[in-house]
Design a protein around this motif. Structure first.
Motif, PDB file in Angstrom:
ATOM      1  N   ALA A   1      10.450  -6.654   8.744  1.00 24.12           N
ATOM      2  CA  ALA A   1       8.577  -7.046   8.681  1.00 24.12           C
ATOM      3  C   ALA A   1       9.020  -8.327   9.651  1.00 24.12           C
ATOM      4  O   ALA A   1       8.422  -8.828  10.752  1.00 24.12           O
ATOM      5  CB  ALA A   1       8.271  -7.309   7.795  1.00 24.12           C
ATOM      6  N   LEU A   2       9.817  -8.821   8.889  1.00 25.67           N
ATOM      7  CA  LEU A   2       9.902 -10.443   9.887  1.00 25.67           C
ATOM      8  C   LEU A   2      10.321 -10.578  11.328  1.00 25.67           C
ATOM      9  O   LEU A   2       9.555 -11.156  11.924  1.00 25.67           O
ATOM     10  CB  LEU A   2      11.471 -11.689   8.567  1.00 25.67           C
ATOM     11  CG  LEU A   2      11.246 -13.165   9.345  1.00 25.67           C
ATOM     12  CD1 LEU A   2      10.159 -13.771   9.034  1.00 25.67           C
ATOM     13  CD2 LEU A   2      12.359 -13.216   8.456  1.00 25.67           C
ATOM     14  N   VAL A   3      11.231  -9.732  11.886  1.00 31.92           N
ATOM     15  CA  VAL A   3      12.014  -9.991  12.703  1.00 31.92           C
ATOM     16  C   VAL A   3      10.901  -8.931  13.868  1.00 31.92           C
ATOM     17  O   VAL A   3      10.162  -9.648  14.386  1.00 31.92           O
ATOM     18  CB  VAL A   3      12.947  -9.113  12.804  1.00 31.92           C
ATOM     19  CG1 VAL A   3      13.014  -8.612  14.446  1.00 31.92           C
ATOM     20  CG2 VAL A   3      13.785 -10.083  11.945  1.00 31.92           C
ATOM     21  N   VAL A   4      10.036  -8.232  13.560  1.00 34.45           N
ATOM     22  CA  VAL A   4       8.795  -7.776  13.911  1.00 34.45           C
ATOM     23  C   VAL A   4       7.786  -8.703  14.232  1.00 34.45           C
ATOM     24  O   VAL A   4       7.174  -8.795  15.281  1.00 34.45           O
ATOM     25  CB  VAL A   4       9.067  -6.279  13.274  1.00 34.45           C
ATOM     26  CG1 VAL A   4       7.284  -5.391  14.456  1.00 34.45           C
ATOM     27  CG2 VAL A   4       9.639  -4.753  14.233  1.00 34.45           C
ATOM     28  N   SER A   5       6.946  -9.105  12.678  1.00 35.55           N
ATOM     29  CA  SER A   5       6.492  -9.843  12.932  1.00 35.55           C
ATOM     30  C   SER A   5       6.606 -11.569  14.328  1.00 35.55           C
ATOM     31  O   SER A   5       5.786 -11.510  14.694  1.00 35.55           O
ATOM     32  CB  SER A   5       6.125 -10.717  11.839  1.00 35.55           C
ATOM     33  OG  SER A   5       5.712  -9.749  10.759  1.00 35.55           O
ATOM     34  N   VAL A   6       7.805 -11.452  13.908  1.00 31.35           N
ATOM     35  CA  VAL A   6       8.148 -12.866  15.234  1.00 31.35           C
ATOM     36  C   VAL A   6       8.162 -12.457  16.526  1.00 31.35           C
ATOM     37  O   VAL A   6       7.488 -12.322  17.803  1.00 31.35           O
ATOM     38  CB  VAL A   6       9.964 -13.161  14.912  1.00 31.35           C
ATOM     39  CG1 VAL A   6       9.918 -13.918  15.899  1.00 31.35           C
ATOM     40  CG2 VAL A   6       9.485 -14.262  13.619  1.00 31.35           C
ATOM     41  N   LEU A   7       8.932 -10.839  16.951  1.00 33.52           N
ATOM     42  CA  LEU A   7       8.752 -10.657  18.432  1.00 33.52           C
ATOM     43  C   LEU A   7       6.960 -10.159  18.635  1.00 33.52           C
ATOM     44  O   LEU A   7       6.714 -10.992  19.270  1.00 33.52           O
ATOM     45  CB  LEU A   7       9.096  -9.121  18.198  1.00 33.52           C
ATOM     46  CG  LEU A   7      11.081  -9.374  18.219  1.00 33.52           C
ATOM     47  CD1 LEU A   7      11.496  -7.731  17.994  1.00 33.52           C
ATOM     48  CD2 LEU A   7      11.058 -10.039  19.225  1.00 33.52           C
ATOM     49  N   VAL A   8       6.052  -9.519  17.788  1.00 34.99           N
ATOM     50  CA  VAL A   8       5.116  -9.294  17.817  1.00 34.99           C
ATOM     51  C   VAL A   8       4.579 -11.161  18.398  1.00 34.99           C
ATOM     52  O   VAL A   8       3.882 -10.887  19.179  1.00 34.99           O
ATOM     53  CB  VAL A   8       4.489  -8.500  16.964  1.00 34.99           C
ATOM     54  CG1 VAL A   8       3.071  -8.470  17.130  1.00 34.99           C
ATOM     55  CG2 VAL A   8       4.678  -7.256  17.126  1.00 34.99           C
TER      56      VAL A   8
ATOM     57  N   LEU B   1       1.011  -1.446  -0.122  1.00 33.66           N
ATOM     58  CA  LEU B   1       0.075   0.133  -0.053  1.00 33.66           C
ATOM     59  C   LEU B   1       1.120   0.751   0.691  1.00 33.66           C
ATOM     60  O   LEU B   1       0.268   2.382  -0.927  1.00 33.66           O
ATOM     61  CB  LEU B   1      -0.740  -0.168   0.671  1.00 33.66           C
ATOM     62  CG  LEU B   1      -2.052  -1.586   1.101  1.00 33.66           C
ATOM     63  CD1 LEU B   1      -2.629  -0.944   2.040  1.00 33.66           C
ATOM     64  CD2 LEU B   1      -3.166  -0.708   0.289  1.00 33.66           C
ATOM     65  N   ALA B   2       2.187   1.179   0.573  1.00 32.69           N
ATOM     66  CA  ALA B   2       2.891   2.118   0.203  1.00 32.69           C
ATOM     67  C   ALA B   2       3.534   2.166  -1.209  1.00 32.69           C
ATOM     68  O   ALA B   2       4.255   3.417  -1.207  1.00 32.69           O
ATOM     69  CB  ALA B   2       4.263   1.909   2.153  1.00 32.69           C
ATOM     70  N   GLY B   3       3.190   1.622  -1.400  1.00 28.91           N
ATOM     71  CA  GLY B   3       4.002   2.019  -3.104  1.00 28.91           C
ATOM     72  C   GLY B   3       5.972   0.453  -3.246  1.00 28.91           C
ATOM     73  O   GLY B   3       6.081   1.070  -3.701  1.00 28.91           O
ATOM     74  N   ALA B   4       5.971   0.203  -2.285  1.00 28.00           N
ATOM     75  CA  ALA B   4       6.636  -0.882  -2.341  1.00 28.00           C
ATOM     76  C   ALA B   4       6.099  -2.190  -3.015  1.00 28.00           C
ATOM     77  O   ALA B   4       4.942  -3.341  -2.747  1.00 28.00           O
ATOM     78  CB  ALA B   4       7.343  -1.461  -1.316  1.00 28.00           C
TER      79      ALA B   4
ATOM     80  N   TRP C   1      15.816  -4.808   3.428  1.00 29.51           N
ATOM     81  CA  TRP C   1      16.104  -4.496   4.539  1.00 29.51           C
ATOM     82  C   TRP C   1      14.305  -4.159   5.360  1.00 29.51           C
ATOM     83  O   TRP C   1      14.887  -4.753   6.492  1.00 29.51           O
ATOM     84  CB  TRP C   1      16.486  -2.743   4.729  1.00 29.51           C
ATOM     85  CG  TRP C   1      15.971  -1.956   4.400  1.00 29.51           C
ATOM     86  CD1 TRP C   1      16.659  -1.194   3.269  1.00 29.51           C
ATOM     87  CD2 TRP C   1      14.860  -1.019   4.996  1.00 29.51           C
ATOM     88  NE1 TRP C   1      15.433  -0.259   2.904  1.00 29.51           N
ATOM     89  CE2 TRP C   1      14.066  -0.207   3.389  1.00 29.51           C
ATOM     90  CE3 TRP C   1      13.816  -1.076   5.949  1.00 29.51           C
ATOM     91  CZ2 TRP C   1      13.271   1.154   3.562  1.00 29.51           C
ATOM     92  CZ3 TRP C   1      12.870  -0.305   6.079  1.00 29.51           C
ATOM     93  CH2 TRP C   1      12.242   0.582   5.301  1.00 29.51           C
ATOM     94  N   TYR C   2      13.329  -3.726   4.071  1.00 28.07           N
ATOM     95  CA  TYR C   2      12.422  -3.936   4.704  1.00 28.07           C
ATOM     96  C   TYR C   2      11.904  -5.284   5.137  1.00 28.07           C
ATOM     97  O   TYR C   2      11.027  -5.315   6.517  1.00 28.07           O
ATOM     98  CB  TYR C   2      11.575  -2.756   4.006  1.00 28.07           C
ATOM     99  CG  TYR C   2       9.429  -2.866   4.290  1.00 28.07           C
ATOM    100  CD1 TYR C   2       9.158  -2.335   5.184  1.00 28.07           C
ATOM    101  CD2 TYR C   2       8.955  -4.507   4.209  1.00 28.07           C
ATOM    102  CE1 TYR C   2       8.092  -2.518   5.761  1.00 28.07           C
ATOM    103  CE2 TYR C   2       7.329  -4.516   4.495  1.00 28.07           C
ATOM    104  CZ  TYR C   2       7.258  -2.959   5.047  1.00 28.07           C
ATOM    105  OH  TYR C   2       5.967  -3.532   5.217  1.00 28.07           O
TER     106      TYR C   2
END
Length: 121
Positions: free
Chosen positions: A88-95, A73-76, A83-84
């Protein structure tokens, strides 16, 4: 001046994310999958593309899907820069580890005295 470790909310988040057996098992599985992906990527030759990375993303699902949708949605295009994807993978696992720890705490305290049950007792 307060130290960072003196904040009760931060201590609770760290305890729920890292200091319970369910979260530790989950994080161990994620680390094992990441090592498998790293070894497969660096040391194994394939005639076709390897699907080893799929296991890592399956362990991070469904939270990582929200990052992919947000990135698109942000255009990527195609998931965004490398790096994104890693972030995203690291933050998802921590959440998800935090959510798992919270769920374990919720289940443990559901039967303790002084809490309301589903019957309203």
């Amino acid at each position: 001046m307060k130290r960072l470790s003196d904040h009760p909310h931060l201590n609770t988040v760290v305890r729920l994310t890292f200091r319970n057996r369910a979260s530790q098992v989950y994080l161990g599985l994620v680390v094992a999958a990441a090592l498998f992906v790293a070894v497969d990527t660096l040391f194994v030759t394939h005639e076709d593309a390897s699907f080893a990375g799929v296991w890592l993303f399956l362990l991070a699902a469904p939270a990582v899907v929200l990052f992919f949708v947000g990135g698109s949605l942000a255009g990527a295009g195609a998931g965004g820069p490398g790096w994104y994807l890693v972030l995203a993978l690291v933050v998802s696992v921590l959440v998800q580890s935090l959510a798992l720890g919270w769920f374990v705490r919720l289940v443990r305290h559901a039967g303790s005295p002084g809490t309301a049950h589903a019957r309203g007792v």
